[in-house]
Each structure stands twice: as structure tokens, then as C-alpha cells.
Design a protein around this motif. Sequence first.
Motif, PDB file in Angstrom:
ATOM      1  N   ASN A  41      31.551  39.067  55.387  1.00 56.08           N
ATOM      2  CA  ASN A  41      30.118  39.281  55.184  1.00 56.08           C
ATOM      3  C   ASN A  41      29.564  38.532  53.976  1.00 56.08           C
ATOM      4  OD1 ASN A  41      29.974  41.103  57.371  1.00 56.08           O
ATOM      5  ND2 ASN A  41      30.769  42.745  56.053  1.00 56.08           N
ATOM      6  N   ASP A  42      30.463  38.187  53.023  1.00 57.12           N
ATOM      7  CA  ASP A  42      29.985  37.577  51.776  1.00 57.12           C
ATOM      8  C   ASP A  42      31.120  36.760  51.170  1.00 57.12           C
ATOM      9  OD1 ASP A  42      29.094  36.984  49.180  1.00 57.12           O
ATOM     10  OD2 ASP A  42      27.913  38.825  49.063  1.00 57.12           O
ATOM     11  N   PRO A  43      30.963  35.459  50.998  1.00 55.20           N
ATOM     12  CA  PRO A  43      32.048  34.615  50.464  1.00 55.20           C
ATOM     13  C   PRO A  43      32.377  34.899  48.999  1.00 55.20           C
ATOM     14  CG  PRO A  43      30.036  33.351  50.652  1.00 55.20           C
ATOM     15  CD  PRO A  43      29.760  34.674  51.313  1.00 55.20           C
ATOM     16  N   PHE A  44      31.566  35.739  48.333  1.00 55.37           N
ATOM     17  CA  PHE A  44      31.820  36.058  46.926  1.00 55.37           C
ATOM     18  C   PHE A  44      32.346  37.484  46.751  1.00 55.37           C
ATOM     19  CE2 PHE A  44      28.304  32.963  47.086  1.00 55.37           C
ATOM     20  CZ  PHE A  44      28.940  31.903  46.474  1.00 55.37           C
ATOM     21  N   GLN A  45      32.914  38.011  47.831  1.00 51.13           N
ATOM     22  CA  GLN A  45      33.431  39.376  47.805  1.00 51.13           C
ATOM     23  C   GLN A  45      34.795  39.426  48.475  1.00 51.13           C
ATOM     24  OE1 GLN A  45      31.147  42.383  50.001  1.00 51.13           O
ATOM     25  NE2 GLN A  45      31.281  43.707  48.210  1.00 51.13           N
ATOM     26  N   LEU A  46      35.710  40.239  47.913  1.00 49.91           N
ATOM     27  CA  LEU A  46      37.027  40.420  48.508  1.00 49.91           C
ATOM     28  C   LEU A  46      36.920  41.301  49.749  1.00 49.91           C
ATOM     29  CD1 LEU A  46      39.159  41.075  45.285  1.00 49.91           C
ATOM     30  CD2 LEU A  46      39.252  39.030  46.723  1.00 49.91           C
ATOM     31  N   SER A  47      37.823  41.069  50.675  1.00 49.69           N
ATOM     32  CA  SER A  47      37.892  41.932  51.857  1.00 49.69           C
ATOM     33  C   SER A  47      38.548  43.259  51.478  1.00 49.69           C
ATOM     34  CB  SER A  47      38.709  41.249  52.948  1.00 49.69           C
ATOM     35  OG  SER A  47      40.077  41.193  52.570  1.00 49.69           O
ATOM     36  N   PRO A  48      38.339  44.320  52.254  1.00 53.14           N
ATOM     37  CA  PRO A  48      39.028  45.583  51.974  1.00 53.14           C
ATOM     38  C   PRO A  48      40.550  45.424  51.968  1.00 53.14           C
ATOM     39  CG  PRO A  48      37.228  45.923  53.514  1.00 53.14           C
ATOM     40  CD  PRO A  48      37.370  44.437  53.354  1.00 53.14           C
ATOM     41  N   GLY A  49      41.070  44.584  52.866  1.00 53.88           N
ATOM     42  CA  GLY A  49      42.517  44.364  52.882  1.00 53.88           C
ATOM     43  C   GLY A  49      43.015  43.727  51.608  1.00 53.88           C
ATOM     44  N   ALA A  50      42.263  42.765  51.068  1.00 51.85           N
ATOM     45  CA  ALA A  50      42.667  42.112  49.820  1.00 51.85           C
ATOM     46  C   ALA A  50      42.689  43.118  48.667  1.00 51.85           C
ATOM     47  CB  ALA A  50      41.718  40.964  49.500  1.00 51.85           C
ATOM     48  N   ARG A  51      41.667  43.979  48.632  1.00 52.79           N
ATOM     49  CA  ARG A  51      41.653  44.994  47.571  1.00 52.79           C
ATOM     50  C   ARG A  51      42.880  45.906  47.694  1.00 52.79           C
ATOM     51  NH1 ARG A  51      36.084  46.241  49.334  1.00 52.79           N
ATOM     52  NH2 ARG A  51      34.759  44.589  48.461  1.00 52.79           N
TER      53      ARG A  51
ATOM     54  N   ALA B  25      30.839  43.995  41.202  1.00 55.27           N
ATOM     55  CA  ALA B  25      31.497  45.035  40.406  1.00 55.27           C
ATOM     56  C   ALA B  25      32.602  45.740  41.182  1.00 55.27           C
ATOM     57  CB  ALA B  25      30.460  46.044  39.916  1.00 55.27           C
ATOM     58  N   VAL B  26      32.430  45.856  42.497  1.00 54.82           N
ATOM     59  CA  VAL B  26      33.412  46.541  43.318  1.00 54.82           C
ATOM     60  C   VAL B  26      34.771  45.835  43.282  1.00 54.82           C
ATOM     61  CG1 VAL B  26      32.809  45.309  45.446  1.00 54.82           C
ATOM     62  CG2 VAL B  26      33.771  47.620  45.566  1.00 54.82           C
ATOM     63  N   ASP B  27      34.763  44.543  42.966  1.00 56.46           N
ATOM     64  CA  ASP B  27      36.010  43.769  42.935  1.00 56.46           C
ATOM     65  C   ASP B  27      36.596  43.594  41.530  1.00 56.46           C
ATOM     66  OD1 ASP B  27      36.051  43.308  45.701  1.00 56.46           O
ATOM     67  OD2 ASP B  27      34.702  41.582  45.506  1.00 56.46           O
ATOM     68  N   ARG B  28      35.888  44.090  40.528  1.00 57.99           N
ATOM     69  CA  ARG B  28      36.288  43.780  39.157  1.00 57.99           C
ATOM     70  C   ARG B  28      37.726  44.201  38.831  1.00 57.99           C
ATOM     71  NH1 ARG B  28      33.027  42.030  35.349  1.00 57.99           N
ATOM     72  NH2 ARG B  28      32.306  40.915  37.208  1.00 57.99           N
ATOM     73  N   ALA B  29      38.189  45.302  39.365  1.00 57.73           N
ATOM     74  CA  ALA B  29      39.550  45.784  39.070  1.00 57.73           C
ATOM     75  C   ALA B  29      40.629  44.908  39.697  1.00 57.73           C
ATOM     76  CB  ALA B  29      39.705  47.217  39.562  1.00 57.73           C
ATOM     77  N   TYR B  30      40.226  44.028  40.616  1.00 57.97           N
ATOM     78  CA  TYR B  30      41.214  43.241  41.357  1.00 57.97           C
ATOM     79  C   TYR B  30      41.151  41.743  41.042  1.00 57.97           C
ATOM     80  CZ  TYR B  30      40.486  47.587  43.913  1.00 57.97           C
ATOM     81  OH  TYR B  30      40.330  48.914  44.234  1.00 57.97           O
ATOM     82  N   THR B  31      40.296  41.362  40.118  1.00 56.02           N
ATOM     83  CA  THR B  31      40.095  39.933  39.879  1.00 56.02           C
ATOM     84  C   THR B  31      41.088  39.343  38.872  1.00 56.02           C
ATOM     85  OG1 THR B  31      38.387  40.482  38.245  1.00 56.02           O
ATOM     86  CG2 THR B  31      37.657  39.946  40.479  1.00 56.02           C
ATOM     87  N   ASP B  32      41.185  38.025  38.941  1.00 57.93           N
ATOM     88  CA  ASP B  32      42.002  37.194  38.042  1.00 57.93           C
ATOM     89  C   ASP B  32      43.501  37.437  38.216  1.00 57.93           C
ATOM     90  OD1 ASP B  32      39.729  36.022  37.137  1.00 57.93           O
ATOM     91  OD2 ASP B  32      39.630  37.115  35.240  1.00 57.93           O
ATOM     92  N   HIS B  33      43.890  37.701  39.463  1.00 58.16           N
ATOM     93  CA  HIS B  33      45.299  37.733  39.844  1.00 58.16           C
ATOM     94  C   HIS B  33      45.522  36.679  40.924  1.00 58.16           C
ATOM     95  CE1 HIS B  33      45.999  41.248  37.360  1.00 58.16           C
ATOM     96  NE2 HIS B  33      44.900  41.792  37.878  1.00 58.16           N
ATOM     97  N   CYS B  34      46.765  36.462  41.311  1.00 58.53           N
ATOM     98  CA  CYS B  34      47.079  35.343  42.197  1.00 58.53           C
ATOM     99  C   CYS B  34      47.871  35.817  43.409  1.00 58.53           C
ATOM    100  CB  CYS B  34      47.900  34.288  41.457  1.00 58.53           C
ATOM    101  SG  CYS B  34      47.120  33.680  39.953  1.00 58.53           S
TER     102      CYS B  34
END
Length: 508
Positions: free
Chosen positions: A379-389, A435-444
Amino acid sequence: VLGVALMPDADSDGAVASALPGAPDHAVLVLSSNRTWHVGVAGNALKKVRLSAYVGAGVPGTLRLHASGDARFRVWPAPASTNGTPLLSLTGSPDDVSDYDFPDRFADREVYAEFLGPGDAELAFEFYGPKYDRRHRFRAEATQKIRVYARAIDFLVNETVVTNSLQVAKWESAFSNGYVQAGSYIVTNAVFRRSEFISADADRFRVRVTDERRADAGAVEVALWTEHPGDSTYNAASRVMTLPRVSPGVFASTNLLLVSDWDDAHFNTTAYGVAPNSTNRLFLSQLLSNMCGLYVDGWGQTNVFSAPVGVDVKSVGVDVAIMRTNGVACIDTLDALVQVTLAKERFAQANITVEMGSLVFFDAPPQVDPDNWYVVSTNDPFQLSPGARSVVHEALASVTNGVNNRCLIFVPSIRDTPNHQVAGLATAKYRFIYAVDRAYTDHCLISASQIAPFVSAHELCHALGVHAHVSDKCNLMFSTVTPFTDVSASKRLYIGQTRAMRLGEHVQ
């Protein structure tokens, strides 16, 4: 009996057996004119001097040490210059002291001379009786002439003496023509030196020897090597290099480079059409290594010198989390750790150490199909999918080293979108902005099925703040994975990229 004697360590063996004629050091002194002690400038390299006093216990008087001349030197009471203050000091300072009266009488003792600048000097040791008492107005003196020669061993960067550290090179201006493995790829290091990458790299360095005792020599030799305190894998074996004369008594090497992996240090010069001696000028190293050297000077003295590798070294912590499916890990542990090692080697050019944290296993979340999940929201290229989270959450929940480390999360496969597989993807906060993705960012996220040498290092760069891909196929941020590690692989960094990484919040 009344007499005094003074004997330096003229043969530089670290000992003075006796202050009397016939001793080994005396045999060296008599070979020079006026029994002169020839010594080279060497700060923090203290030379032993033995003082002997043959004075009857009942004879009143004082033992004194005196210094004179235009050479700069100090005399210390102990073998290290950190032991108190010097007894004598001739350095050009207003606080210089040229005479020292010993508070106590002695038969033998040692003092230590430190020579800081060239010139001529004299050291005198004397006993003198009280001037007011004619019956005991005795005096005895021993003197030693000293000739201090200029001697120095320096590392030069851009013709400036480096006193702190040397840097791992980025191989700037090393390559021409696209990206082809050995054979048609050109490394610009022409046999006739018309153009060569070693002399074009900003982190190149040279070794310079100043040895006034060898003013007439055409060249001198030094041995050079590297040592790492914790990992001998990054030690470069000693090699002898000839330093040609650049002026009387001054000799300098050609340009040299530090490299951080075996492939760079030992690349096939024939395959790349490069001058055959090129690899002799490349030294394998790693941050916290030491670039070391040994030079035997004109006095026959062995001088060992070194400089640390790395300037303003920072660090980033890295954890490794490996997904299991039905109890089976998606990648061998050693293969995952190799990715960390390769990242460490690449980040050396940025003066960033990669500090390994925990290595853990985690199970695939129940709602995620490990072979068919995708990272980016449809839905949005700047948002993680639920599976990724869910995947990142499970990985981070298994890690034991806290929230400051970046996590390399190995999974069976990765799709950035439902129909496009990728080798790796960083959940960089500059891309996933909500903000919903902030806890999951900057990992690989790293695909075990498409693993390649520098995937983890590339994605870590994104996680540390390097936004863009580049068209330079030798750069670590080239968008296509390279399956090899030799000199023409995608593994170099620009100074702007290293600056972005070092300024990021995760590099300490």
C-alpha cells in the motif's frame, strides 16, 4: 685514594660493565677521535652512563654532574623518562639545569642520557672538597665528549610527519574501465609509473630515515611489517625495502598503502597488467593493527618503530540472528560470521570497527511464509509490511545485547515486493518513515539463498545512513551484487560515504 670515572654505554648493548679503561665500552670509544661518544638523536630511548667514585669515607666533599654544549639532551636518574624529573637538562628552555649535586655519596651508580637534538656536548662527573677547608680542597674530574648525530625514522603522509596514526586506503583512482574480473579490468598502476593508484590514494604513506652517520650512502634498507594485537590473520609478513637517498643522510621509500583484506594485499599483478612490485608496497592490516619497522643505523643500533592503524576510530555493534524453519537454520553459522568479517574489512577504510555482539537463532513467525513473504508494504513504498515487522520483531526479541547494536537478520529468502527477490534489504529509517515502523528500522535482512560476499556490508551502510546507490561498479554501494572478492569487486567507499556513516547515530 681519590678519583672519579664516567663510562657511557658506547657499544649500545644495554650494559656498562665497568667505568675503567679496558672495559668493552672503552674499546669502542678509543676508536674515535678524542675518545668521543657518537650517538644518534632518539627521544625516549635512554642510554646508560655509569658513574664511579673512589673517595675515602673520611674525605669531605660533593659529587657533581655537569652538562655543556649545543646538543639538546637530558640526564635522568632512572631508565624511563617518566621517573621523576631529569637531573640535567639542556633543551633550550629557561628552566634548563646544567649542574646537579648528588645529595649522597656513592661508589657506583647509573644515570640515563636522552638525546633530543644534534650537536656537540660534554658530560663531566667531579668530586670537589669544601672551599673553606684548605686541608680538604681536593678535586677530581672525569669528562666525556659527545657527538650527537641527527637520526629519525618517520612515517609521512602528503610529506607531513604522522605522529598518531595511518589509515587504511580507499584505492582512490585505482580503476579504469567498468567492472570485469582479471584479464580486461585495468588497475591504473603502469609499469613505468606514468599513472599508478598507490601514488594517487590520499591515504598513501612513505617511510623516511634520517641518519647523519650515513650521509654518503646511496640507499639504506628497512624491514616493514604489520601486527594486529588480537588477530594474526591481519599480520603482514616482514619485507625488506630499499630507501634511496633524497639528500645527504636522508632516505625515503616510494609510496605505500595499507589494505584490509587478503585479496587486496596479494592480487595477481600479471593478470591485471600491473607493475610486478606493486604488492610489495601493499600491507595487510586492520584497525588497531600497528605498522612496524626495523632499521639498523650507522652506529649499528637496531631501531624498532611503529604507528597505529586507524584515525579517530569509531565502532558499530552488530548482532546476528538466524531464522530457523522447522528447526533448521537457513544458513550455516560460519557463513553468517564470514559476513561480519567481510563487513569489518570493508569498514576499516571508514575507520569504523565492527564489534560482534550476540549470535542467536529464532523461529519464523507463524504468520510468515519464509519462502514467500515480502518486506515493503503493497500500500505504501515507505512502510514495512506486517510480515517484515514480525520477522524483525522476532529477531530482535532473541538478541541479548541490547538495542544499540544493528542486527543482521538471515532469512531463507527476501522479496522487497511480492514478485521481486533481492539479496538483502535494510530497514533504513530514511526509507521507512512512519512511526509504526520506528522500532524495526536500521536493521538488515539478508537472504541466505542469495548470499554474496558484501551483501551484509552493503546493507549495513544503508542502515548507518548511506542513502544512495552509485554507478561505480567498484564501490560497495553499487546496486548489483558481485560474487567475488578480488580487487575489482564492489567493495570501495568514497570519503562522502564514510563521512555519512561516521556521523550516523549508530556509530559510536
